[in-house]
Design a protein around this motif. Structure first.
Motif, PDB file in Angstrom:
ATOM      1  N   LYS A 123       0.916  -1.303   0.060  1.00 61.31           N
ATOM      2  CA  LYS A 123      -0.077  -0.063  -0.059  1.00 61.31           C
ATOM      3  C   LYS A 123       0.901   1.052  -0.090  1.00 61.31           C
ATOM      4  O   LYS A 123       0.428   2.425  -0.875  1.00 61.31           O
ATOM      5  CB  LYS A 123      -0.809   0.069   1.312  1.00 61.31           C
ATOM      6  CG  LYS A 123      -1.979  -0.978   1.137  1.00 61.31           C
ATOM      7  CD  LYS A 123      -2.780  -1.057   2.660  1.00 61.31           C
ATOM      8  CE  LYS A 123      -4.172  -2.105   2.234  1.00 61.31           C
ATOM      9  NZ  LYS A 123      -4.600  -2.065   3.543  1.00 61.31           N
ATOM     10  N   GLY A 124       2.168   1.170   0.728  1.00 61.29           N
ATOM     11  CA  GLY A 124       2.715   2.379   0.734  1.00 61.29           C
ATOM     12  C   GLY A 124       3.396   2.466  -0.748  1.00 61.29           C
ATOM     13  O   GLY A 124       3.849   3.738  -1.095  1.00 61.29           O
ATOM     14  N   TRP A 125       3.628   1.377  -1.320  1.00 67.58           N
ATOM     15  CA  TRP A 125       4.514   1.793  -2.748  1.00 67.58           C
ATOM     16  C   TRP A 125       3.568   2.170  -3.640  1.00 67.58           C
ATOM     17  O   TRP A 125       3.830   2.839  -4.422  1.00 67.58           O
ATOM     18  CB  TRP A 125       5.100   0.155  -3.015  1.00 67.58           C
ATOM     19  CG  TRP A 125       5.739   0.290  -4.482  1.00 67.58           C
ATOM     20  CD1 TRP A 125       7.068   0.645  -4.552  1.00 67.58           C
ATOM     21  CD2 TRP A 125       5.143  -0.150  -5.572  1.00 67.58           C
ATOM     22  NE1 TRP A 125       7.129   0.381  -5.837  1.00 67.58           N
ATOM     23  CE2 TRP A 125       6.246   0.079  -6.719  1.00 67.58           C
ATOM     24  CE3 TRP A 125       3.761  -0.693  -5.808  1.00 67.58           C
ATOM     25  CZ2 TRP A 125       5.774  -0.335  -7.755  1.00 67.58           C
ATOM     26  CZ3 TRP A 125       3.797  -0.915  -7.272  1.00 67.58           C
ATOM     27  CH2 TRP A 125       4.408  -0.671  -8.303  1.00 67.58           C
ATOM     28  N   LEU A 126       2.231   1.907  -3.533  1.00 66.73           N
ATOM     29  CA  LEU A 126       1.391   2.220  -4.570  1.00 66.73           C
ATOM     30  C   LEU A 126       1.163   3.731  -4.483  1.00 66.73           C
ATOM     31  O   LEU A 126       0.803   4.171  -5.610  1.00 66.73           O
ATOM     32  CB  LEU A 126       0.075   1.383  -4.284  1.00 66.73           C
ATOM     33  CG  LEU A 126      -0.029   0.181  -4.571  1.00 66.73           C
ATOM     34  CD1 LEU A 126      -1.615  -0.442  -4.172  1.00 66.73           C
ATOM     35  CD2 LEU A 126       0.027  -0.118  -6.061  1.00 66.73           C
ATOM     36  N   PHE A 169      11.007   1.239   3.771  1.00 67.47           N
ATOM     37  CA  PHE A 169      11.369   2.465   3.348  1.00 67.47           C
ATOM     38  C   PHE A 169      10.285   3.590   3.972  1.00 67.47           C
ATOM     39  O   PHE A 169       9.336   3.093   4.886  1.00 67.47           O
ATOM     40  CB  PHE A 169      11.005   2.881   1.754  1.00 67.47           C
ATOM     41  CG  PHE A 169      12.069   1.660   1.108  1.00 67.47           C
ATOM     42  CD1 PHE A 169      13.167   1.748   1.068  1.00 67.47           C
ATOM     43  CD2 PHE A 169      11.129   0.985   0.145  1.00 67.47           C
ATOM     44  CE1 PHE A 169      14.140   1.085   0.549  1.00 67.47           C
ATOM     45  CE2 PHE A 169      12.203   0.161  -0.575  1.00 67.47           C
ATOM     46  CZ  PHE A 169      13.501   0.179  -0.560  1.00 67.47           C
ATOM     47  N   ASP A 170      10.729   4.928   3.976  1.00 65.26           N
ATOM     48  CA  ASP A 170      10.000   5.884   4.790  1.00 65.26           C
ATOM     49  C   ASP A 170       8.551   5.787   4.312  1.00 65.26           C
ATOM     50  O   ASP A 170       7.498   6.239   5.019  1.00 65.26           O
ATOM     51  CB  ASP A 170      10.588   7.240   4.538  1.00 65.26           C
ATOM     52  CG  ASP A 170      12.033   7.213   5.173  1.00 65.26           C
ATOM     53  OD1 ASP A 170      12.225   6.660   6.053  1.00 65.26           O
ATOM     54  OD2 ASP A 170      12.996   8.158   4.806  1.00 65.26           O
ATOM     55  N   ASP A 171       8.246   5.567   3.176  1.00 63.27           N
ATOM     56  CA  ASP A 171       6.998   5.520   2.441  1.00 63.27           C
ATOM     57  C   ASP A 171       6.073   4.342   3.009  1.00 63.27           C
ATOM     58  O   ASP A 171       5.096   3.839   2.771  1.00 63.27           O
ATOM     59  CB  ASP A 171       6.808   5.922   1.171  1.00 63.27           C
ATOM     60  CG  ASP A 171       7.289   4.661   0.093  1.00 63.27           C
ATOM     61  OD1 ASP A 171       7.895   3.775   0.973  1.00 63.27           O
ATOM     62  OD2 ASP A 171       7.219   4.711  -0.796  1.00 63.27           O
ATOM     63  N   GLY A 172       6.755   3.257   3.705  1.00 64.35           N
ATOM     64  CA  GLY A 172       6.079   2.148   4.062  1.00 64.35           C
ATOM     65  C   GLY A 172       6.400   0.871   3.146  1.00 64.35           C
ATOM     66  O   GLY A 172       5.906  -0.196   3.318  1.00 64.35           O
ATOM     67  N   SER A 173       7.182   1.240   1.974  1.00 63.30           N
ATOM     68  CA  SER A 173       7.329   0.035   1.290  1.00 63.30           C
ATOM     69  C   SER A 173       8.634  -0.664   1.622  1.00 63.30           C
ATOM     70  O   SER A 173       9.291  -0.235   2.448  1.00 63.30           O
ATOM     71  CB  SER A 173       7.486   0.690  -0.283  1.00 63.30           C
ATOM     72  OG  SER A 173       8.548   1.516  -0.416  1.00 63.30           O
ATOM     73  N   ALA A 174       9.118  -1.755   0.830  1.00 62.92           N
ATOM     74  CA  ALA A 174      10.315  -2.293   1.271  1.00 62.92           C
ATOM     75  C   ALA A 174      10.896  -2.975   0.021  1.00 62.92           C
ATOM     76  O   ALA A 174      10.373  -3.383  -0.957  1.00 62.92           O
ATOM     77  CB  ALA A 174      10.050  -3.378   2.492  1.00 62.92           C
ATOM     78  N   ASN A 175      12.094  -3.501   0.438  1.00 62.85           N
ATOM     79  CA  ASN A 175      12.849  -4.505  -0.489  1.00 62.85           C
ATOM     80  C   ASN A 175      13.300  -5.483   0.161  1.00 62.85           C
ATOM     81  O   ASN A 175      13.319  -5.601   1.354  1.00 62.85           O
ATOM     82  CB  ASN A 175      13.794  -3.641  -1.283  1.00 62.85           C
ATOM     83  CG  ASN A 175      14.585  -4.481  -2.267  1.00 62.85           C
ATOM     84  OD1 ASN A 175      13.886  -5.050  -3.002  1.00 62.85           O
ATOM     85  ND2 ASN A 175      15.923  -3.973  -2.757  1.00 62.85           N
ATOM     86  N   HIS A 176      13.873  -6.547  -0.401  1.00 66.52           N
ATOM     87  CA  HIS A 176      14.230  -7.762   0.354  1.00 66.52           C
ATOM     88  C   HIS A 176      15.095  -8.672  -0.457  1.00 66.52           C
ATOM     89  O   HIS A 176      15.434  -8.136  -1.675  1.00 66.52           O
ATOM     90  CB  HIS A 176      12.841  -8.704   0.621  1.00 66.52           C
ATOM     91  CG  HIS A 176      12.266  -9.008  -0.297  1.00 66.52           C
ATOM     92  ND1 HIS A 176      11.158  -7.928  -0.843  1.00 66.52           N
ATOM     93  CD2 HIS A 176      11.759 -10.083  -1.108  1.00 66.52           C
ATOM     94  CE1 HIS A 176      10.301  -8.413  -1.941  1.00 66.52           C
ATOM     95  NE2 HIS A 176      10.698  -9.754  -1.942  1.00 66.52           N
ATOM     96  N   ASP A 177      15.592  -9.738  -0.016  1.00 66.79           N
ATOM     97  CA  ASP A 177      16.619 -10.332  -0.463  1.00 66.79           C
ATOM     98  C   ASP A 177      16.590 -11.918  -0.693  1.00 66.79           C
ATOM     99  O   ASP A 177      15.333 -12.411  -0.474  1.00 66.79           O
ATOM    100  CB  ASP A 177      18.007  -9.748   0.034  1.00 66.79           C
ATOM    101  CG  ASP A 177      19.174  -9.698  -0.871  1.00 66.79           C
ATOM    102  OD1 ASP A 177      19.553 -10.665  -1.428  1.00 66.79           O
ATOM    103  OD2 ASP A 177      19.432  -8.586  -1.335  1.00 66.79           O
TER     104      ASP A 177
END
Length: 348
Positions: A161-164, A196-204
């Motif tokens: 939702k943050g990423w959108l 991330f600050d906007d609520g999104s994330a990356n992962h590995d």
């Protein structure tokens, strides 16, 4: 009779072969069994693998057990609890390889928890190496794997939702494994993907390789891939020779980071070949990293890629482009998390 020229020609071919033989026949009795894995979350992965290795079990069974452990973990960087693609769908990539060069892989599989076990089933029961997408899911269901609900974990849903809000795809170096780099976002636990600050994330990715009591090597890798990737993207974790490579005469290697950059050089295969030439695991990983950097140094400063390797003697090593990659080791003599050597400290 051989003339002098022919004798010298034959000698020039024989010398490298003798050198390789010397590398491959070193004693392997002192450090086995051993398992190594990527990132600090590998500590629990190694514990799962060690239950098999410590009782004389096969390296292949150990790496599968380790990969399954993290696939079972909710709100993690790997598995169905991971972060979705830009269409809101979680897809998994995985591969596995044993000491006889048998291997299996899945790419873009949905709603199946244990992608690594599907990869092994492909390896052991079909003439193929890789199945992808709907075909991989169909194969899994036909072979007794449960189809899980098509829903996001709470953390993944919030991140999506943050990423959108911006719909911007921009991987951030090491962000997935260092929650402390995002103040106020640490409530998700030590191994949870950071936001991330906007609520999104990356992962590995979780990759592991093991050497068992019989002196045999195996490896496995599993991931839910880059967060908010284009639907259908398959990364290096499904690719033999990129995500994982095993040569039972030499060693094994795995990788983590931006898969596209790894695939450009077939990185784990390259690492094993450097070990075949006599390089230590660490030096072999470093040479592979240098291969990436030498193509475009400015670009290399913007992403993370790391290699982790284990040779037949039980020696291990790693090297990364960026500071921040760590790996875990477990054997009879040690159990620890080790910071990898690296080229750049772009976040310092």
């Amino acid at each position: 009779m051989l003339n002098r020229r022919k004798f010298l020609q034959l000698s020039s071919f024989a010398a490298p072969l003798l050198s390789v033989k010397n590398v491959l026949t070193n004693d392997v009795s002192q450090t086995k069994p051993i398992v190594i894995s990527t990132w600090d979350s590998g500590k629990d992965v190694n514990t799962a693998a060690w239950k098999i290795l410590s009782t004389g079990g096969r390296a292949l069974d150990a790496v599968e057990a380790g990969a399954r452990q993290i696939e079972d973990t909710i709100n993690c960087c790997v598995g169905l609890g991971g972060y979705p693609d830009r269409d809101g769908i979680v897809t998994l990539d995985s591969c596995i390889m044993d000491e006889k060069a048998n291997c299996g892989a899945v790419g873009g599989i949905e709603q199946i928890k244990h992608a690594v076990s599907v990869a092994r089933k492909i390896m052991e029961t079909t003439p193929h190496i890789m199945l992808v997408g709907e075909g991989a899911q169909q194969f899994a269901i036909e072979n007794g794997f449960k189809k899980e609900p098509k829903e996001l974990s709470p953390d993944a849903e919030n991140a999506y939702k943050g990423w959108l809000k911006k719909s911007e795809y921009k991987p951030v170096i090491n962000i997935e494994n260092h929650p402390g780099e995002n103040p106020g976002k640490d409530e998700h636990g030590p191994f949870a993907p950071a936001f991330f600050d906007d609520g999104s994330a990356n992962h590995d990715t979780m990759g592991l390789v093991a050497l068992d009591n019989s002196g045999n090597l195996s490896g496995a890798v599993t991931t839910s891939g880059m967060a908010f990737k284009i639907h259908g993207r398959v990364g290096d974790s499904a690719i033999i020779g990129a995500g994982i490579f095993v040569d039972n005469e030499v060693g094994a290697a795995t990788s983590t980071g931006v898969g596209e950059e790894n695939m450009r050089i077939c990185g784990t295969h390259l690492v094993v070949e450097f070990m075949r030439q006599g390089d230590s695991p660490e030096m072999a990983c470093r040479k592979a990293i240098n291969r990436v950097i030498s193509r475009d140094m400015a670009k290399a400063k913007t992403f993370q890629l790391a290699f982790l390797a284990l040779n037949k003697k039980g020696e291990y090593g790693a090297y990364a482009i960026q500071k921040g990659f760590v790996f875990c080791v477990k054997s009879n003599g040690e159990e620890k998390i080790i910071p990898s050597k690296y080229v750049f400290d772009t976040q310092g």
